[in-house]
Design an enzyme around this catalytic site. Structure first.
Site, short mmCIF file in Angstrom:
data_model
loop_
_atom_site.label_atom_id
_atom_site.label_comp_id
_atom_site.label_asym_id
_atom_site.label_seq_id
_atom_site.Cartn_x
_atom_site.Cartn_y
_atom_site.Cartn_z
N LYS A 95 0.73 -1.05 -0.03
CA LYS A 95 0.05 0.09 -0.12
C LYS A 95 1.02 1.26 0.03
O LYS A 95 0.66 2.32 -0.82
CB LYS A 95 -0.69 0.14 1.30
CG LYS A 95 -1.43 1.45 1.43
CD LYS A 95 -2.09 1.51 2.97
CE LYS A 95 -2.59 2.65 3.34
NZ LYS A 95 -1.44 3.60 4.04
N ASN A 96 1.67 1.27 0.88
CA ASN A 96 2.38 2.56 1.17
C ASN A 96 3.51 2.70 -0.11
O ASN A 96 3.83 3.95 -0.33
CB ASN A 96 3.31 2.79 2.36
CG ASN A 96 2.10 2.66 3.60
OD1 ASN A 96 1.10 3.15 3.29
ND2 ASN A 96 2.86 2.66 4.71
N CYS B 68 -4.94 8.29 8.97
CA CYS B 68 -5.49 8.01 10.25
C CYS B 68 -5.04 8.97 11.21
O CYS B 68 -4.02 9.52 11.03
CB CYS B 68 -4.51 6.70 10.52
SG CYS B 68 -4.88 5.56 9.35
N ARG C 200 0.08 15.25 13.23
CA ARG C 200 0.69 14.53 12.09
C ARG C 200 1.31 15.96 11.29
O ARG C 200 0.77 16.28 10.07
CB ARG C 200 -0.07 13.84 11.19
CG ARG C 200 -0.46 12.79 11.92
CD ARG C 200 -1.33 11.69 11.13
NE ARG C 200 -0.30 10.86 10.47
CZ ARG C 200 -0.54 9.80 9.41
NH1 ARG C 200 -1.81 9.22 9.58
NH2 ARG C 200 0.34 9.23 8.72
N ASP D 187 3.39 0.50 12.27
CA ASP D 187 2.23 -0.17 11.81
C ASP D 187 1.95 -1.52 11.87
O ASP D 187 0.78 -2.05 11.56
CB ASP D 187 2.17 0.32 10.25
CG ASP D 187 2.11 1.51 9.63
OD1 ASP D 187 1.69 2.39 10.62
OD2 ASP D 187 2.26 1.91 8.50
N ARG E 174 -9.22 0.26 3.64
CA ARG E 174 -8.32 1.10 2.95
C ARG E 174 -7.03 0.29 2.70
O ARG E 174 -6.20 0.93 1.82
CB ARG E 174 -7.99 2.40 3.91
CG ARG E 174 -9.04 3.35 4.05
CD ARG E 174 -8.63 4.49 4.84
NE ARG E 174 -7.08 4.91 4.72
CZ ARG E 174 -6.32 5.23 5.54
NH1 ARG E 174 -6.45 5.11 6.80
NH2 ARG E 174 -5.14 5.25 5.23
C1 UD1 Z 1 4.26 6.72 6.84
C2 UD1 Z 1 2.99 5.77 6.68
C3 UD1 Z 1 2.17 5.31 7.92
C4 UD1 Z 1 3.42 4.92 9.23
C5 UD1 Z 1 4.54 6.17 9.09
C6 UD1 Z 1 5.58 5.78 10.02
C7 UD1 Z 1 2.16 6.10 4.22
C8 UD1 Z 1 1.34 6.47 3.57
N1 UD1 Z 1 2.03 6.10 5.52
O1 UD1 Z 1 3.25 7.92 7.30
O2 UD1 Z 1 1.59 4.29 7.83
O3 UD1 Z 1 2.87 5.01 10.56
O4 UD1 Z 1 5.02 6.43 7.96
O5 UD1 Z 1 6.25 4.48 9.34
O6 UD1 Z 1 3.16 5.67 3.91
N2 UD1 Z 1 7.01 14.21 11.41
C9 UD1 Z 1 7.21 15.69 11.77
N3 UD1 Z 1 7.24 16.44 10.67
C10 UD1 Z 1 6.96 16.17 9.15
C11 UD1 Z 1 6.62 14.91 8.89
C12 UD1 Z 1 6.52 13.70 10.06
O7 UD1 Z 1 7.48 15.97 12.95
O8 UD1 Z 1 6.94 16.97 8.39
C13 UD1 Z 1 6.96 13.19 12.49
C14 UD1 Z 1 5.53 12.59 12.67
O9 UD1 Z 1 4.62 13.46 13.41
C15 UD1 Z 1 5.99 11.33 13.29
C16 UD1 Z 1 7.45 10.92 12.47
O10 UD1 Z 1 7.88 12.06 11.80
O11 UD1 Z 1 6.06 11.25 14.62
C17 UD1 Z 1 7.19 10.04 11.32
O12 UD1 Z 1 6.19 10.37 10.41
P1 UD1 Z 1 6.26 10.06 8.87
O13 UD1 Z 1 7.33 9.06 8.71
O14 UD1 Z 1 6.31 11.28 7.95
O15 UD1 Z 1 4.82 9.35 8.51
P2 UD1 Z 1 3.97 9.33 7.27
O16 UD1 Z 1 4.77 9.50 6.31
O17 UD1 Z 1 2.87 10.34 7.68
#
Ligand code: UD1
Length: 431
Positions: A25-26, A120, A125, A309, A401
């Site tokens: 998915k990701n 989610c 986020r 996850d 999803r």
């Molecule tokens: C992706 C996955 C999600 C998974 C996560 C961590 C997808 C579509 N989703 O989410 O299922 O749980 O990786 O493996 O691939 N953060 C910041 N600033 C930013 C971005 C992130 O502080 O600009 C923080 C977030 O709050 C979190 C951490 O970094 O604490 C990791 O987030 P991130 O790896 O970006 O998750 P997603 O890409 O949203």
């Protein structure tokens, strides 16, 4: 599938047999928007049939892409006549990965207008690291929480981008824009997840020049001509892990096929710590578990750490392991909401912030529970499979999803699970 569907599970039966894992998915939700950069025809294979993918394909069509399904898992996407236009909130709120449209459209058109993403709810986020990365490439960003994100660049220029936090989304988004930036971009403290590597491989096949994906420094020599290509998405590490945990939690014996076992090393190590047997065949594994199995202590973290996850699913397993276990959530600040559902089923778990302490119980009891989000939903299925009696899982559209044919795959393993749709409203009496 209908909104309002529930799963009814008669638990207490060990899973046996084999299950074949779908495409990731990701990776899919990053690779599909990346076709925007091709300005040509891409054929993508091993696309999972899940609602997040359908929404992403609909958004691409809205932007002007021609999308043709060649078979249920193979899509031809022609982005030649794409128009840059605002992607509205009705579309972006349906999936987190809608933010990849920003990087891809910024790369292709030098501008992007995309409403804030949904996804989610694990607490706050932020997307500050994505936006910082775009700014370092020379873009101007206008963004207010929950509004349209507007980004423009006269010219994208390669730069050094250091992320303060390891972020899958920011790494992917900056890669998408940087392949169209002039000169060299170096991403430091990059995410190393398998789907980051898969996207880099796809972009390289389109003509990009990216190296180092899978390490914490990714280098991109930008502005290479990009063309359409054929690409096959990797297997879903999280779906595979979910079935592995379900097999162990039900004391079953299951062969999980079409995996890359290297992607599952942290889970395999932890399952073995619990006394679960995992036979590694490279592109398959076989999981069988004694009764009872031992507890363990888990801390989630970016790859190659234990995947956040798989945290809810593993918590269900630990809730019936012998002795004391603990789970520390190292990625999200609010990912234990689902624990309340497990308490209803007799689990003994106490949560303090990002830490959960678990006293193993002999058995879970059936209850009516719901999916708080995608992976918590998968955990609720496992809890239902483990519990004696009939468990009803509500809000299963969260699960749709990200899990292809979830009911059919579990049924094939011998689970007594069915999907029940709400009764249609009674037609008004004609009299
Ligand atoms: C992706 C996955 C999600 C998974 C996560 C961590 C997808 C579509 N989703 O989410 O299922 O749980 O990786 O493996 O691939 N953060 C910041 N600033 C930013 C971005 C992130 O502080 O600009 C923080 C977030 O709050 C979190 C951490 O970094 O604490 C990791 O987030 P991130 O790896 O970006 O998750 P997603 O890409 O949203």
């Amino acid at each position: 599938m209908h909104s309002g569907d529930i799963f009814v599970i008669q638990g207490g039966k060990p899973l046996r047999g084999s299950v074949t894992i779908s495409g990731a998915k990701n990776a899919a939700v990053a690779i599909l928007p990346a076709t925007i950069l091709a300005q040509g025809v891409c054929v993508i294979e091993n696309v999972p049939q899940i609602s997040d993918v359908q929404i992403m394909l609909e958004i691409l069509q809205y932007l002007g892409a021609e999308v043709k399904s060649l078979n249920p898992h193979k899509y031809q996407i022609d982005t030649t006549h794409l128009r840059s236009q605002t992607v509205p909130q009705e579309m972006t709120k349906l999936l987190r990965a809608s933010y990849y449209l920003i990087g891809a459209m910024l790369g292709r058109f030098g501008s992007a207008k995309v409403a804030s993403p949904g996804g989610c709810d694990f607490g706050i986020r932020p997307i500050d690291q994505h936006l910082k990365g775009f700014e370092l490439l020379g873009a101007e960003v206008s963004y207010e929480q929950n509004a349209i994100i507007e980004i423009t660049a006269d010219k994208l220029i390669g730069s050094q981008v250091y992320f303060d936090k390891v972020s899958v989304g920011a790494t992917i988004n900056v890669m998408l824009a940087a392949v169209k930036a002039e000169g060299l971009t170096v991403i430091e403290n990059a995410a190393k997840e398998p789907h980051v590597v898969d996207l880099a491989n796809f972009l390289n096949m389109m003509g990009a020049d990216i190296w180092g994906a899978g390490t914490d420094t990714i280098k991109i020599r930008g502005n290479k001509p990009m063309r359409g290509c054929d690409y096959t998405i990797i297997p879903d590490q999280i779906e595979a892990g979910t079935y592995m945990i379900a097999a162990a939690a039900t004391h079953g014996d299951v062969k999980v096929k079409n995996i890359i076992s290297k992607h599952l090393e942290s889970l395999t190590a932890k399952l073995k710590e619990c006394g679960v047997q995992v036979e590694d065949g490279g592109d398959w594994c076989k999981v069988s578990a004694p009764n009872p199995f031992a507890g363990s202590h888990i801390k989630t973290g970016p790859h190659p750490g234990f995947p956040t996850d798989l945290q809810p699913q593993m918590t269900v397993l630990l809730s019936i392991a012998s002795g004391n276990s603990s789970v520390t959530e190292g990625v999200w600040d609010n990912r234990f909401k689902y624990v309340g559902q497990l308490l209803l089923m007799g689990a003994d778990i106490s949560v303090n912030g990002q830490f959960a302490s678990i006293e193993g119980v002999d058995a879970l009891r059936s209850a009516t529970i719901h999916a708080d989000d995608l992976r918590a939903g998968a955990a609720m299925i496992i809890a239902g499979l483990v519990a004696q009696g009939v468990t009803r899982v509500e809000k299963v559209d969260h699960i749709d999803r990200g899990y292809e044919d979830v009911v059919e795959k579990f049924r094939k393993l011998g689970a007594r699970i069915k999907r029940v749709s709400p009764e249609p409203a009674r037609a008004a009496s004609a009299g």
